[in-house]
Design a protein around this motif. Structure first.
Motif, mmCIF file in Angstrom:
data_model
loop_
_atom_site.group_PDB
_atom_site.id
_atom_site.type_symbol
_atom_site.label_atom_id
_atom_site.label_comp_id
_atom_site.label_asym_id
_atom_site.label_seq_id
_atom_site.Cartn_x
_atom_site.Cartn_y
_atom_site.Cartn_z
ATOM 1 N N MET A 63 0.819 -1.202 0.000
ATOM 2 C CA MET A 63 0.000 0.000 0.000
ATOM 3 C C MET A 63 0.864 1.268 0.000
ATOM 4 S SD MET A 63 -2.956 1.265 2.674
ATOM 5 C CE MET A 63 -4.094 -0.021 2.181
ATOM 6 N N LEU A 64 1.946 1.253 0.793
ATOM 7 C CA LEU A 64 2.823 2.417 0.860
ATOM 8 C C LEU A 64 3.470 2.682 -0.492
ATOM 9 C CD1 LEU A 64 4.305 4.677 2.276
ATOM 10 C CD2 LEU A 64 5.932 2.992 3.170
ATOM 11 N N LEU A 65 3.929 1.617 -1.153
ATOM 12 C CA LEU A 65 4.561 1.775 -2.458
ATOM 13 C C LEU A 65 3.581 2.351 -3.469
ATOM 14 C CD1 LEU A 65 7.009 1.362 -4.262
ATOM 15 C CD2 LEU A 65 6.214 -0.982 -4.698
ATOM 16 N N LEU A 66 2.339 1.878 -3.430
ATOM 17 C CA LEU A 66 1.320 2.369 -4.352
ATOM 18 C C LEU A 66 1.008 3.836 -4.081
ATOM 19 C CD1 LEU A 66 -0.770 1.798 -6.560
ATOM 20 C CD2 LEU A 66 -2.362 1.072 -4.753
ATOM 21 N N SER A 67 0.862 4.192 -2.798
ATOM 22 C CA SER A 67 0.557 5.567 -2.412
ATOM 23 C C SER A 67 1.686 6.511 -2.807
ATOM 24 C CB SER A 67 0.299 5.643 -0.905
ATOM 25 O OG SER A 67 0.023 6.972 -0.505
ATOM 26 N N ALA A 68 2.930 6.118 -2.498
ATOM 27 C CA ALA A 68 4.082 6.960 -2.828
ATOM 28 C C ALA A 68 4.246 7.106 -4.334
ATOM 29 C CB ALA A 68 5.350 6.375 -2.208
ATOM 30 N N SER A 69 4.008 6.023 -5.079
ATOM 31 C CA SER A 69 4.132 6.067 -6.539
ATOM 32 C C SER A 69 3.089 7.011 -7.135
ATOM 33 C CB SER A 69 3.978 4.667 -7.127
ATOM 34 O OG SER A 69 4.984 3.801 -6.648
ATOM 35 N N ALA A 70 1.878 6.944 -6.609
ATOM 36 C CA ALA A 70 0.820 7.829 -7.099
ATOM 37 C C ALA A 70 1.157 9.286 -6.810
ATOM 38 C CB ALA A 70 -0.511 7.453 -6.440
ATOM 39 N N LEU A 71 1.705 9.533 -5.636
ATOM 40 C CA LEU A 71 2.070 10.901 -5.275
ATOM 41 C C LEU A 71 3.199 11.417 -6.167
ATOM 42 C CD1 LEU A 71 2.300 12.410 -1.766
ATOM 43 C CD2 LEU A 71 4.178 12.784 -3.347
ATOM 44 N N VAL A 72 4.217 10.592 -6.395
ATOM 45 C CA VAL A 72 5.329 10.988 -7.261
ATOM 46 C C VAL A 72 4.821 11.251 -8.679
ATOM 47 C CG1 VAL A 72 7.459 10.207 -8.352
ATOM 48 C CG2 VAL A 72 7.101 9.821 -5.908
ATOM 49 N N ALA A 73 3.940 10.389 -9.157
ATOM 50 C CA ALA A 73 3.396 10.566 -10.504
ATOM 51 C C ALA A 73 2.621 11.877 -10.603
ATOM 52 C CB ALA A 73 2.492 9.391 -10.862
ATOM 53 N N LEU A 74 1.848 12.190 -9.588
ATOM 54 C CA LEU A 74 1.085 13.436 -9.576
ATOM 55 C C LEU A 74 2.012 14.643 -9.551
ATOM 56 C CD1 LEU A 74 -1.619 14.889 -9.456
ATOM 57 C CD2 LEU A 74 -1.601 14.596 -6.961
ATOM 58 N N ALA A 75 3.057 14.562 -8.715
ATOM 59 C CA ALA A 75 4.013 15.669 -8.624
ATOM 60 C C ALA A 75 4.732 15.884 -9.952
ATOM 61 C CB ALA A 75 5.018 15.395 -7.509
ATOM 62 N N VAL A 76 5.119 14.794 -10.601
ATOM 63 C CA VAL A 76 5.801 14.894 -11.893
ATOM 64 C C VAL A 76 4.856 15.456 -12.950
ATOM 65 C CG1 VAL A 76 6.845 13.559 -13.765
ATOM 66 C CG2 VAL A 76 7.455 13.062 -11.386
ATOM 67 N N ALA A 77 3.586 15.043 -12.892
ATOM 68 C CA ALA A 77 2.605 15.542 -13.855
ATOM 69 C C ALA A 77 2.409 17.049 -13.716
ATOM 70 C CB ALA A 77 1.268 14.822 -13.656
ATOM 71 N N GLN A 78 2.592 17.559 -12.505
ATOM 72 C CA GLN A 78 2.468 18.998 -12.269
ATOM 73 C C GLN A 78 3.773 19.737 -12.539
ATOM 74 O OE1 GLN A 78 0.693 19.965 -8.502
ATOM 75 N NE2 GLN A 78 -1.071 18.658 -8.816
ATOM 76 N N GLY A 79 4.788 19.015 -12.963
ATOM 77 C CA GLY A 79 6.044 19.649 -13.311
ATOM 78 C C GLY A 79 6.997 19.868 -12.151
ATOM 79 N N LEU A 80 6.742 19.228 -11.026
ATOM 80 C CA LEU A 80 7.585 19.391 -9.837
ATOM 81 C C LEU A 80 7.942 20.857 -9.614
ATOM 82 C CD1 LEU A 80 10.098 16.395 -10.116
ATOM 83 C CD2 LEU A 80 8.284 16.687 -8.434
ATOM 84 N N PRO A 81 6.943 21.717 -9.348
ATOM 85 C CA PRO A 81 7.231 23.153 -9.204
ATOM 86 C C PRO A 81 8.225 23.454 -8.078
ATOM 87 C CG PRO A 81 5.021 22.622 -8.422
ATOM 88 C CD PRO A 81 5.517 21.422 -9.131
ATOM 89 N N MET A 82 7.987 22.908 -6.899
ATOM 90 C CA MET A 82 8.905 23.007 -5.766
ATOM 91 C C MET A 82 9.510 24.406 -5.623
ATOM 92 S SD MET A 82 10.830 19.387 -5.358
ATOM 93 C CE MET A 82 9.897 17.924 -4.936
#
Length: 376
Positions: free
Chosen positions: A1-20
């Protein structure tokens, strides 16, 4: 579950262009240090014109970010903050006296990644999770260096200094002294390495609260932000200062007289978030230990409701472009300030709860565990 959650979050962040945006500020601070530090508080970066706002010591810590390629720095902050979320969950469970199993910690971390303050910290590339972990470890560990670590956290971002006051007021004078020494050490190091920037910060920039941002926007989940929006004014002045002083006194009183150390730590963090002139929503990562304490107390329904409050993102659903934050109707004010409203309710409940005098739990792992389990 943690791997799935973290992967989804990373994918979302990358899709937004990692503004940071904050990573860009930290990187610019590191570059300013490498250039001699003379312009540490004179630059702005990103489309939002963000300046450096932390003490010079923090800028020294950001030097590696200026030396590595930007994609590497962003990836390091994203993955590092995911790891720090897991560590914060672990420390929070220890504080609350909850049994720590691998499956339980992984499940809790997977859920915690989507709490709005944690998610925003990852998206902005902030240091809130690192500081929260440092503070919790310093307050609940057995090593003498833990108190020094607390002081270092205060030297990076001044708000944690309220925990030094908490140590002093609860009679832990030696630990407070070590923490004060740790904080003073960061000031000295900053002054030796960046004398001009240190003079500029401590005599001038520290008092320019407007540099941090506009106090009235919904991003600011402090008491001042709430008052400014309710009164429809960008500068609430005494209308904020007086309630702020009262909340500071009430919150620290409740923390010092809390039945357990765990509850005292949570109330201290809550007080700091409320009375700080600006507490961006991502500063509220302290919701993680708060939720752990609620769960340990057996209040499952309340835990679910508070989790919903920190997940719903109601402040972002309201119109807030430009100065619309100052024109919100009365019925939207709670939606615009869910965290300070919840914080005020918790402080009020703590003051109204009469507890019998009993021995305070001390800061040992076993004591912290017993303290967290006793919270109710």
């Amino acid at each position: 579950m943690l791997l799935l959650s973290a992967s989804a979050l990373v994918a979302l962040a990358v899709a937004q262009g990692l503004p940071m945006a904050d990573v860009l500020v930290y990187r610019a601070e590191g570059a300013a240090v490498l250039a001699g530090g003379g312009d540490l508080y004179g630059f702005t970066v990103t489309e939002w014109q963000l300046p450096a706002t932390y003490p010079p010591f923090a800028a020294l810590l950001f030097v590696p970010a200026a030396l590595a390629p930007l994609p590497v720095v962003k990836a390091a902050f994203l993955l590092g903050n995911i790891a720090l979320t897991a560590l914060l969950v672990h420390l929070s469970c220890r504080l609350a006296g909850l049994r720590r199993t691998r499956a339980g910690l992984c499940t809790a971390t997977a859920a915690a990644l989507w709490l709005e303050p944690v998610f925003q910290t990852l998206l902005f590339g902030q240091v809130n999770l690192a500081l929260a972990c440092l503070i919790l470890w310093g307050l609940t560990g057995t090593a003498r260096g833990g108190s020094v670590a607390l002081g270092v956290a205060a030297g990076v971002k001044l708000t944690p200094a309220v925990f030094i006051a908490y140590l002093f007021l609860t009679g832990r004078r030696r630990e407070a002294a070590y923490a004060t020494a740790g904080c003073a050490g960061t000031v000295v190091i900053g002054a030796l390495q960046l004398p001009y920037a240190s003079w500029d910060f401590w005599t001038r920039r520290l008092y320019e609260t407007g540099r941090v941002g506009k106090v009235w926007i919904v991003d600011n989940q402090s008491l001042q932000g709430l008052v400014a929006r309710v009164l429809h004014t960008p500068g609430p002045g005494l209308w904020w200062a007086v309630p702020c002083a009262l909340v500071a006194i009430a919150g620290l009183y409740a923390a010092v007289h809390a039945r357990t150390q765990a509850r005292g730590i949570a109330l201290t963090a809550l007080t700091a978030l409320l009375v700080s002139p600006i507490s961006w929503s991502h500063h509220w990562v302290w919701c993680v230990p708060g939720l752990a304490l609620l769960w340990a107390s057996g209040r499952r329904r309340t835990t679910m409701l508070v989790t919903l409050a920190f997940t719903a993102r109601t402040m972002w659903l309201l119109p807030h472009q430009g100065d619309l934050d100052l024109r919100l109707p009365w019925w939207q004010q709670v939606l615009a300030a869910p965290y300070p409203v919840l914080g005020l309710l918790v402080v009020g409940a703590a003051l109204s709860t009469r507890t019998r005098p009993e021995q305070r739990e001390m800061s040992t792992p076993a004591g912290a565990a017993r303290a967290g389990a006793a919270v109710h």
